[in-house]
Design an enzyme around this catalytic site. Structure first.
Site, PDB file in Angstrom:
ATOM      1  N   SER A   1       0.772  -1.517  -0.087  1.00  0.00           N
ATOM      2  CA  SER A   1      -0.009  -0.085  -0.010  1.00  0.00           C
ATOM      3  C   SER A   1       1.032   1.395  -0.061  1.00  0.00           C
ATOM      4  O   SER A   1       1.795   1.242   0.740  1.00  0.00           O
ATOM      5  CB  SER A   1      -0.969  -0.083   1.349  1.00  0.00           C
ATOM      6  OG  SER A   1      -1.904  -1.117   1.217  1.00  0.00           O
ATOM      7  N   ILE A   2       0.344   2.242  -0.608  1.00  0.00           N
ATOM      8  CA  ILE A   2       1.232   3.297  -0.882  1.00  0.00           C
ATOM      9  C   ILE A   2       1.013   4.190   0.589  1.00  0.00           C
ATOM     10  O   ILE A   2       2.008   4.911   1.062  1.00  0.00           O
ATOM     11  CB  ILE A   2       0.555   4.558  -1.843  1.00  0.00           C
ATOM     12  CG1 ILE A   2       0.916   3.895  -3.379  1.00  0.00           C
ATOM     13  CG2 ILE A   2       1.227   5.657  -1.887  1.00  0.00           C
ATOM     14  CD1 ILE A   2      -0.101   4.560  -4.455  1.00  0.00           C
TER      15      ILE A   2
ATOM     16  N   ASP B   1     -14.224   2.201   8.622  1.00  0.00           N
ATOM     17  CA  ASP B   1     -14.708   2.231   7.197  1.00  0.00           C
ATOM     18  C   ASP B   1     -15.414   3.522   6.971  1.00  0.00           C
ATOM     19  O   ASP B   1     -16.239   3.898   7.681  1.00  0.00           O
ATOM     20  CB  ASP B   1     -15.658   0.727   7.254  1.00  0.00           C
ATOM     21  CG  ASP B   1     -16.336   0.569   6.055  1.00  0.00           C
ATOM     22  OD1 ASP B   1     -16.474   1.524   5.304  1.00  0.00           O
ATOM     23  OD2 ASP B   1     -16.841  -0.395   5.855  1.00  0.00           O
ATOM     24  N   VAL B   2     -14.726   4.001   5.906  1.00  0.00           N
ATOM     25  CA  VAL B   2     -15.326   5.375   5.449  1.00  0.00           C
ATOM     26  C   VAL B   2     -16.891   5.444   5.044  1.00  0.00           C
ATOM     27  O   VAL B   2     -17.280   6.620   4.733  1.00  0.00           O
ATOM     28  CB  VAL B   2     -14.033   6.057   4.434  1.00  0.00           C
ATOM     29  CG1 VAL B   2     -12.896   6.177   5.113  1.00  0.00           C
ATOM     30  CG2 VAL B   2     -14.153   5.294   3.265  1.00  0.00           C
TER      31      VAL B   2
ATOM     32  N   THR C   1      -0.337  -2.410  -6.526  1.00  0.00           N
ATOM     33  CA  THR C   1      -0.686  -2.629  -5.358  1.00  0.00           C
ATOM     34  C   THR C   1      -2.072  -3.465  -5.469  1.00  0.00           C
ATOM     35  O   THR C   1      -2.612  -3.844  -6.362  1.00  0.00           O
ATOM     36  CB  THR C   1      -1.249  -1.284  -4.861  1.00  0.00           C
ATOM     37  OG1 THR C   1      -2.248  -0.750  -5.668  1.00  0.00           O
ATOM     38  CG2 THR C   1       0.099  -0.472  -4.764  1.00  0.00           C
ATOM     39  N   LEU C   2      -2.758  -3.657  -4.231  1.00  0.00           N
ATOM     40  CA  LEU C   2      -4.316  -4.469  -4.334  1.00  0.00           C
ATOM     41  C   LEU C   2      -4.926  -3.812  -5.142  1.00  0.00           C
ATOM     42  O   LEU C   2      -5.717  -4.242  -5.861  1.00  0.00           O
ATOM     43  CB  LEU C   2      -4.502  -4.329  -2.776  1.00  0.00           C
ATOM     44  CG  LEU C   2      -5.746  -5.323  -2.486  1.00  0.00           C
ATOM     45  CD1 LEU C   2      -5.462  -6.831  -2.891  1.00  0.00           C
ATOM     46  CD2 LEU C   2      -6.193  -5.222  -1.010  1.00  0.00           C
TER      47      LEU C   2
ATOM     48  N   TYR D   1      -9.930   2.325 -16.435  1.00  0.00           N
ATOM     49  CA  TYR D   1      -9.969   3.125 -15.111  1.00  0.00           C
ATOM     50  C   TYR D   1     -11.540   3.621 -14.989  1.00  0.00           C
ATOM     51  O   TYR D   1     -11.778   3.721 -13.914  1.00  0.00           O
ATOM     52  CB  TYR D   1      -8.888   3.996 -15.368  1.00  0.00           C
ATOM     53  CG  TYR D   1      -8.500   4.742 -13.890  1.00  0.00           C
ATOM     54  CD1 TYR D   1      -7.831   3.787 -12.945  1.00  0.00           C
ATOM     55  CD2 TYR D   1      -8.648   5.913 -13.419  1.00  0.00           C
ATOM     56  CE1 TYR D   1      -7.346   4.335 -11.734  1.00  0.00           C
ATOM     57  CE2 TYR D   1      -8.250   6.389 -12.213  1.00  0.00           C
ATOM     58  CZ  TYR D   1      -7.520   5.663 -11.286  1.00  0.00           C
ATOM     59  OH  TYR D   1      -7.268   5.941 -10.155  1.00  0.00           O
TER      60      TYR D   1
ATOM     61  N   ALA E   1     -13.699   0.762  -6.234  1.00  0.00           N
ATOM     62  CA  ALA E   1     -14.645   0.645  -7.458  1.00  0.00           C
ATOM     63  C   ALA E   1     -15.182  -0.662  -7.648  1.00  0.00           C
ATOM     64  O   ALA E   1     -14.228  -1.635  -7.417  1.00  0.00           O
ATOM     65  CB  ALA E   1     -14.149   1.326  -8.840  1.00  0.00           C
TER      66      ALA E   1
ATOM     67  N   ILE F   1       1.322   1.951  -9.754  1.00  0.00           N
ATOM     68  CA  ILE F   1       2.332   1.007  -8.793  1.00  0.00           C
ATOM     69  C   ILE F   1       1.228  -0.157  -8.572  1.00  0.00           C
ATOM     70  O   ILE F   1       0.268  -0.154  -8.498  1.00  0.00           O
ATOM     71  CB  ILE F   1       2.286   1.620  -7.412  1.00  0.00           C
ATOM     72  CG1 ILE F   1       3.012   3.091  -7.781  1.00  0.00           C
ATOM     73  CG2 ILE F   1       3.396   0.929  -6.824  1.00  0.00           C
ATOM     74  CD1 ILE F   1       3.574   3.693  -6.354  1.00  0.00           C
TER      75      ILE F   1
ATOM     76  N   LYS G   1     -11.823  10.226  -9.010  1.00  0.00           N
ATOM     77  CA  LYS G   1     -10.542  10.929  -8.740  1.00  0.00           C
ATOM     78  C   LYS G   1     -10.709  12.663  -9.208  1.00  0.00           C
ATOM     79  O   LYS G   1     -10.119  13.353  -8.529  1.00  0.00           O
ATOM     80  CB  LYS G   1      -9.217  10.417  -9.540  1.00  0.00           C
ATOM     81  CG  LYS G   1      -8.914   8.991  -9.128  1.00  0.00           C
ATOM     82  CD  LYS G   1      -8.434   9.006  -7.609  1.00  0.00           C
ATOM     83  CE  LYS G   1      -7.932   7.801  -7.291  1.00  0.00           C
ATOM     84  NZ  LYS G   1      -7.784   7.779  -5.747  1.00  0.00           N
TER      85      LYS G   1
HETATM   86  P1  NAD Z   1      -4.258  -0.347  -1.617  1.00  0.00           P
HETATM   87  O1  NAD Z   1      -5.332  -1.352  -2.128  1.00  0.00           O
HETATM   88  O2  NAD Z   1      -3.308  -0.923  -0.868  1.00  0.00           O
HETATM   89  O3  NAD Z   1      -5.121   0.871  -0.776  1.00  0.00           O
HETATM   90  C1  NAD Z   1      -6.724   1.188  -1.178  1.00  0.00           C
HETATM   91  C2  NAD Z   1      -7.065   1.188   0.417  1.00  0.00           C
HETATM   92  O4  NAD Z   1      -8.395   1.483   0.372  1.00  0.00           O
HETATM   93  C3  NAD Z   1      -6.953   0.049   1.016  1.00  0.00           C
HETATM   94  O5  NAD Z   1      -6.202   0.105   2.204  1.00  0.00           O
HETATM   95  C4  NAD Z   1      -8.556  -0.250   1.313  1.00  0.00           C
HETATM   96  O6  NAD Z   1      -8.620  -1.013   2.623  1.00  0.00           O
HETATM   97  C5  NAD Z   1      -9.002   1.029   1.452  1.00  0.00           C
HETATM   98  N1  NAD Z   1     -10.524   1.280   1.246  1.00  0.00           N
HETATM   99  C6  NAD Z   1     -11.322   0.425   0.398  1.00  0.00           C
HETATM  100  N2  NAD Z   1     -12.476   0.848   0.892  1.00  0.00           N
HETATM  101  C7  NAD Z   1     -12.427   1.388   2.141  1.00  0.00           C
HETATM  102  C8  NAD Z   1     -13.674   1.726   2.837  1.00  0.00           C
HETATM  103  N3  NAD Z   1     -14.899   1.305   2.782  1.00  0.00           N
HETATM  104  N4  NAD Z   1     -13.151   2.450   4.231  1.00  0.00           N
HETATM  105  C9  NAD Z   1     -11.819   2.730   4.225  1.00  0.00           C
HETATM  106  N5  NAD Z   1     -10.720   2.352   3.454  1.00  0.00           N
HETATM  107  C10 NAD Z   1     -11.163   1.680   2.500  1.00  0.00           C
HETATM  108  O7  NAD Z   1      -3.829   0.366  -2.942  1.00  0.00           O
HETATM  109  P2  NAD Z   1      -3.096   1.689  -3.256  1.00  0.00           P
HETATM  110  O8  NAD Z   1      -2.742   1.584  -4.783  1.00  0.00           O
HETATM  111  O9  NAD Z   1      -1.898   1.971  -2.326  1.00  0.00           O
HETATM  112  O10 NAD Z   1      -4.219   2.989  -3.126  1.00  0.00           O
HETATM  113  C11 NAD Z   1      -4.089   3.798  -2.238  1.00  0.00           C
HETATM  114  C12 NAD Z   1      -4.426   5.154  -2.820  1.00  0.00           C
HETATM  115  O11 NAD Z   1      -3.580   5.499  -4.000  1.00  0.00           O
HETATM  116  C13 NAD Z   1      -5.805   5.017  -3.572  1.00  0.00           C
HETATM  117  O12 NAD Z   1      -6.592   6.160  -3.608  1.00  0.00           O
HETATM  118  C14 NAD Z   1      -5.572   5.011  -5.050  1.00  0.00           C
HETATM  119  O13 NAD Z   1      -6.571   5.153  -5.964  1.00  0.00           O
HETATM  120  C15 NAD Z   1      -4.343   5.804  -5.159  1.00  0.00           C
HETATM  121  N6  NAD Z   1      -3.483   5.799  -6.519  1.00  0.00           N
HETATM  122  C16 NAD Z   1      -3.108   4.405  -6.459  1.00  0.00           C
HETATM  123  C17 NAD Z   1      -2.089   4.385  -7.637  1.00  0.00           C
HETATM  124  C18 NAD Z   1      -1.682   2.787  -8.088  1.00  0.00           C
HETATM  125  O14 NAD Z   1      -1.288   2.726  -9.201  1.00  0.00           O
HETATM  126  N7  NAD Z   1      -1.538   2.034  -7.211  1.00  0.00           N
HETATM  127  C19 NAD Z   1      -1.815   5.250  -8.572  1.00  0.00           C
HETATM  128  C20 NAD Z   1      -2.102   6.730  -8.187  1.00  0.00           C
HETATM  129  C21 NAD Z   1      -3.095   6.947  -7.062  1.00  0.00           C
END
Ligand code: NAD
Length: 257
Positions: A19-20, A64-65, A195-196, A157, A95, A193, A164
């Protein structure tokens, strides 16, 4: 001196070690911050507890948001246990899988609502609760994570791009509302990146390869590079920056043909 010494930060969005938000939590901790790290649902609790056990001064709480009562309880616990809040990282996004595969025109009302609620409205809901605590300490910094799909079309996407766009607009409106209290609100638009969250986007490896081929730096970015930029925005070095979407994407956003 470390940049976040004696600061208290809330980190929302850690699911696992990829996770980021986890990279940002580690960087903030290394800069001296005490952290509250949340998990979304019991399924992720063990993961988050195991990861954060490696850091000093971390409290783990559920958030949980989509659940207002849980968000209220979270901020009540932060007030009780930490007495205040200086910064917040919002890294929650979601999504429905079918909406990341079907043509965008097929997006269901419920899929649209859920993506916008979890990925964009949640920033507003969390900021509303965080702001009075930050204001009490003379200001604060709020940061969220976005992607270039807010402005450009990326295959599959879909509704997340729309979410976004709403998220980035929310950054600007929140920055305007909260600026007089010394609270800054920014986003980092990160390059792709693995990630999950990214695993839900079909054809994600094609996006990664396109960045390697075409970004000015001819590579993708790592979570620790996003975290370094996050520390700039969360800490004193970013004190005059608000309402900004900072591109941390090896320069890909600048390229045309
Ligand atoms: P990640 O899956 O590790 O993180 C996403 C997080 O959202 C998870 O921890 C998940 O538990 C949380 N989440 C989902 N539903 C939720 C809810 N109801 N309540 C609280 N939390 C909830 O993946 P990531 O890539 O680290 O994503 C983190 C952020 O970075 C996201 O906003 C993603 O869109 C953004 N992002 C990701 C990338 C990429 O390529 N991975 C690029 C740009 C932006």
């Amino acid at each position: 001196m470390a940049q976040l010494t004696s600061k208290v930060g809330l980190i929302v969005g850690v699911a696992n070690k990829r996770s980021i938000a986890w990279a940002i939590a580690q960087a903030a901790s290394a800069e001296g911050a005490s952290l509250i790290v949340t998990y979304a649902g019991e399924r992720l609790e063990d993961n988050v507890r195991e990861l954060t056990a490696t850091l000093p001064n971390v409290t783990v709480l559920p958030c949980d948001v989509t659940d207002d009562a849980q968000m209220d309880a979270l901020f009540a616990s932060i007030t009780a246990e930490h007495g205040g809040l200086d910064f917040m990282l919002h890294g929650a996004a979601y999504a429905m899988r079918e909406d990341l595969a079907a043509p965008f025109t097929q997006t269901s009302r419920e899929g649209f609502r859920m993506a916008l609620d979890i990925s964009a409205y949640s920033l507003v809901a969390l900021s509303r609760r965080a702001a009075p605590m930050m204001a009490e300490r003379g200001g604060g910094s709020i940061l969220t994570l976005s992607y270039l799909g807010s402005e450009r079309v990326f295959t599959n996407y879909n509704v997340m791009g729309v979410a976004k766009a709403a998220l980035e607009a929310s950054v600007r409106y929140l920055a305007s509302d909260l600026g007089p209290q010394g609270i800054r609100v920014n986003a980092i638009s990160a390059g792709p990146i693995k990630t999950l969250a990214a695993s839900g986007i079909s054809g994600f490896s094609n996006i990664l390869q396109t960045y390697r081929d075409r970004a000015p730096l001819r590579r993708t970015v790592e979570t620790n590079e996003v975290a370094d930029a996050a520390i700039f925005l969360l800490g004193p070095a970013g004190r005059a920056v608000t309402a900004e979407v900072l591109m941390v994407d090896a320069g890909f956003h600048a390229m045309g043909v």
